[in-house]
Enzyme design. Structure first.
Site, PDB file in Angstrom:
ATOM      1  N   SER A 127      35.111  41.023  50.259  1.00 52.51           N
ATOM      2  CA  SER A 127      35.148  42.074  48.948  1.00 52.51           C
ATOM      3  C   SER A 127      35.280  41.208  47.692  1.00 52.51           C
ATOM      4  O   SER A 127      35.370  40.210  47.565  1.00 52.51           O
ATOM      5  CB  SER A 127      36.681  42.583  49.056  1.00 52.51           C
ATOM      6  OG  SER A 127      37.248  42.998  48.051  1.00 52.51           O
ATOM      7  N   TYR A 152      46.045  41.700  49.775  1.00 52.38           N
ATOM      8  CA  TYR A 152      44.768  42.221  50.184  1.00 52.38           C
ATOM      9  C   TYR A 152      43.478  41.060  50.221  1.00 52.38           C
ATOM     10  O   TYR A 152      42.854  40.796  50.924  1.00 52.38           O
ATOM     11  CB  TYR A 152      44.274  43.468  49.660  1.00 52.38           C
ATOM     12  CG  TYR A 152      42.862  43.873  49.970  1.00 52.38           C
ATOM     13  CD1 TYR A 152      42.604  44.249  51.472  1.00 52.38           C
ATOM     14  CD2 TYR A 152      41.818  43.807  49.047  1.00 52.38           C
ATOM     15  CE1 TYR A 152      41.185  44.517  51.543  1.00 52.38           C
ATOM     16  CE2 TYR A 152      40.545  44.358  49.356  1.00 52.38           C
ATOM     17  CZ  TYR A 152      40.256  44.643  50.589  1.00 52.38           C
ATOM     18  OH  TYR A 152      38.932  44.999  50.953  1.00 52.38           O
TER      19      TYR A 152
HETATM   20  N1  LIG Z   1      35.185  50.635  50.099  1.00 57.64           N
HETATM   21  C1  LIG Z   1      35.371  49.781  49.285  1.00 57.64           C
HETATM   22  O1  LIG Z   1      35.042  49.715  48.144  1.00 57.64           O
HETATM   23  C2  LIG Z   1      35.347  48.136  49.474  1.00 57.64           C
HETATM   24  C3  LIG Z   1      35.176  47.118  48.941  1.00 57.64           C
HETATM   25  C4  LIG Z   1      35.315  45.968  49.433  1.00 57.64           C
HETATM   26  C5  LIG Z   1      35.324  45.717  50.691  1.00 57.64           C
HETATM   27  N2  LIG Z   1      35.675  46.627  51.701  1.00 57.64           N
HETATM   28  C6  LIG Z   1      35.705  46.311  53.011  1.00 57.64           C
HETATM   29  O2  LIG Z   1      34.848  47.103  53.725  1.00 57.64           O
HETATM   30  C7  LIG Z   1      35.443  47.426  55.053  1.00 57.64           C
HETATM   31  C8  LIG Z   1      35.326  48.868  54.960  1.00 57.64           C
HETATM   32  O3  LIG Z   1      36.301  49.643  54.194  1.00 57.64           O
HETATM   33  P1  LIG Z   1      36.057  51.030  53.938  1.00 57.64           P
HETATM   34  O4  LIG Z   1      36.228  51.401  52.613  1.00 57.64           O
HETATM   35  O5  LIG Z   1      35.203  51.727  54.866  1.00 57.64           O
HETATM   36  O6  LIG Z   1      37.362  51.555  54.841  1.00 57.64           O
HETATM   37  P2  LIG Z   1      38.069  52.321  55.794  1.00 57.64           P
HETATM   38  O7  LIG Z   1      39.714  52.238  55.776  1.00 57.64           O
HETATM   39  O8  LIG Z   1      37.592  53.618  55.402  1.00 57.64           O
HETATM   40  O9  LIG Z   1      37.234  51.823  56.826  1.00 57.64           O
HETATM   41  C9  LIG Z   1      38.150  50.854  57.599  1.00 57.64           C
HETATM   42  C10 LIG Z   1      37.881  51.272  59.308  1.00 57.64           C
HETATM   43  O10 LIG Z   1      38.846  50.190  60.101  1.00 57.64           O
HETATM   44  C11 LIG Z   1      39.740  50.716  61.114  1.00 57.64           C
HETATM   45  N3  LIG Z   1      40.885  49.758  61.156  1.00 57.64           N
HETATM   46  C12 LIG Z   1      41.543  49.373  60.348  1.00 57.64           C
HETATM   47  N4  LIG Z   1      42.419  48.586  60.977  1.00 57.64           N
HETATM   48  C13 LIG Z   1      41.787  48.386  62.310  1.00 57.64           C
HETATM   49  C14 LIG Z   1      42.572  47.710  63.561  1.00 57.64           C
HETATM   50  N5  LIG Z   1      43.603  46.824  63.385  1.00 57.64           N
HETATM   51  N6  LIG Z   1      41.706  47.675  64.684  1.00 57.64           N
HETATM   52  C15 LIG Z   1      40.566  48.635  64.665  1.00 57.64           C
HETATM   53  N7  LIG Z   1      40.172  49.405  63.432  1.00 57.64           N
HETATM   54  C16 LIG Z   1      40.944  49.016  62.586  1.00 57.64           C
HETATM   55  C17 LIG Z   1      40.183  51.966  60.247  1.00 57.64           C
HETATM   56  O11 LIG Z   1      40.620  52.916  61.246  1.00 57.64           O
HETATM   57  C18 LIG Z   1      38.940  52.490  59.552  1.00 57.64           C
HETATM   58  O12 LIG Z   1      38.390  53.337  60.277  1.00 57.64           O
HETATM   59  C19 LIG Z   1      36.813  46.895  54.939  1.00 57.64           C
HETATM   60  O13 LIG Z   1      36.954  45.649  55.571  1.00 57.64           O
HETATM   61  C20 LIG Z   1      37.084  46.738  53.399  1.00 57.64           C
HETATM   62  O14 LIG Z   1      38.088  45.712  53.345  1.00 57.64           O
HETATM   63  C21 LIG Z   1      35.608  47.944  51.175  1.00 57.64           C
END
Ligand SMILES: NC(=O)c1ccc[n+]([C@@H]2O[C@H](COP(=O)([O-])OP(=O)(O)OC[C@H]3O[C@@H](n4cnc5c(N)ncnc54)[C@H](O)[C@@H]3O)[C@@H](O)[C@H]2O)c1
Length: 316
Positions: A127, A152
């Site tokens: 991130s 985070y």
């Molecule tokens: N959306 C953004 O703007 C953004 C920006 C930077 C980084 N990220 C990273 O990208 C990744 C995806 O983010 P997103 O926005 O799709 O979030 P999201 O919450 O929609 O997706 C994360 C998924 O991981 C699953 N999850 C969480 N904890 C878990 C566990 N212990 N075991 C199994 N599954 C688990 C959740 O159920 C969810 O479906 C994450 O790692 C997030 O940190 C996202």
């Protein structure tokens, strides 16, 4: 190829699974459908491909190493795309232990198994938050003086450090991709673009924290998916690569785009800036361009139109 996608039912993960299936890959999706946001939304994310013959769904928590071990033994993935995490900056202050357990310990479990099973590639969804309020703008992968300002962000940096360690100790090929504020269809309901759009349609005020001048490098989901797929076809020994749009937009401008796309005027309530919020994010993407031929295609103006269209279709 058998590709294990963690967090495959989430926002970014479900788009990645869909893209991989359409390329003919076999996808093993590991997700625990937790209630960070309504789990029925995650069921909807995967509804269009959950019965696909090449899609295997494992409702497993990445902190449960025994279950993960069975998945690796049973399905022998060649690659991991690790996207499961507790996301969200502000909630991480309420339960930093949970964020550590999932984002750091969970990542360690996956790295250990990927090493034991001699995987050919591990892609980690990191991130922009690892940059904190970096003074070097645009944010550059070679800036090593990074100070994270939320639990985070700390967990994401620790997970990157673990990735580096697994590469140097065991030679596991790893690419860490630093995503910059991702938005688009199926966007996370806790994120600003979704919340603002929802409130505008409901005729409710938008709460903004700070004076509206903070800037984010908003990146459309299809550009992020392109970057991830490109990383998949360019395995490196170890790299950290920014995936952003590289055109930061001020919050006020973002709101004006949502107003234009929805045809509604927003009422704004201003509140004090919250802990963990950075002033600005801005990705330097020359490394992604060079190594991944990454070229973001969807501007914020076009992306917000597409998001609001999707929102109207699915929520009105
Ligand atoms: N959306 C953004 O703007 C953004 C920006 C930077 C980084 N990220 C990273 O990208 C990744 C995806 O983010 P997103 O926005 O799709 O979030 P999201 O919450 O929609 O997706 C994360 C998924 O991981 C699953 N999850 C969480 N904890 C878990 C566990 N212990 N075991 C199994 N599954 C688990 C959740 O159920 C969810 O479906 C994450 O790692 C997030 O940190 C996202």
């Amino acid at each position: 190829m058998v590709i294990l996608v963690t967090g495959g039912a989430g926002f970014i993960g479900s788009h990645v699974c869909e893209a991989l299936l359409s390329r003919g890959e076999t996808v093993v999706c590991v997700d625990n459908f937790n209630d960070f946001y309504d789990p029925t939304i995650k069921e909807e994310h995967i509804a269009s491909f959950v019965h696909h013959k090449n899609f295997i769904l494992c409702r497993v928590d990445i902190t449960d190493k025994e279950s993960l071990t069975r998945i690796f033994q049973q399905h022998s993935p060649s690659t991991v795309i690790h996207l499961a995490a507790r996301a969200g900056v502000r909630p991480s202050f309420d339960d930093p232990e949970l964020y550590h357990r999932v984002n750091v310990e969970g990542t360690k479990n996956l790295l250990e198994l990927s090493h034991e099973h001699r995987l050919s590639q591990f892609i980690f969804g990191s991130s922009s938050s690892v940059y904190g309020n970096s003074r070097q703008i645009p944010f550059s992968e070679d800036d090593v003086h990074l100070e994270q300002i939320s639990p985070y962000a700390v967990t994401k940096k620790k997970a990157e450090d673990l990735c580096r360690l697994f590469h140097t100790q065991h030679g596991l090929p790893i690419t860490c991709l630093r995503f910059f504020t991702v938005y688009g269809p199926r966007g996370r309901p806790d994120m600003a673009i979704y919340l603002f759009t929802k409130n505008i349609f409901k005729g409710q005020p938008l709460v903004i924290f700070g004076d509206g001048h903070s800037e984010r490098d908003y990146t459309f989901i299809s550009d992020i998916v392109d970057g991830i797929l490109s990383a998949l076809s360019h395995p490196f020994p170890f790299e950290i690569i920014n995936l952003g749009d590289s055109h930061p937009a001020p919050l006020r401008y973002l709101i004006s785009l949502i107003e234009n796309a929805s045809g509604k005027k927003a009422t704004i309530i201003m509140k004090e800036k919250q802990q963990g919020d950075v002033e600005k994010t801005f990705a330097r993407i020359s490394k992604a361009k060079k190594l991944l031929s990454y070229a973001p295609k969807v501007s914020i103006e076009e992306g917000i139109k597409r998001f609001v269209e999707w929102y109207k279709k699915n929520h009105q």
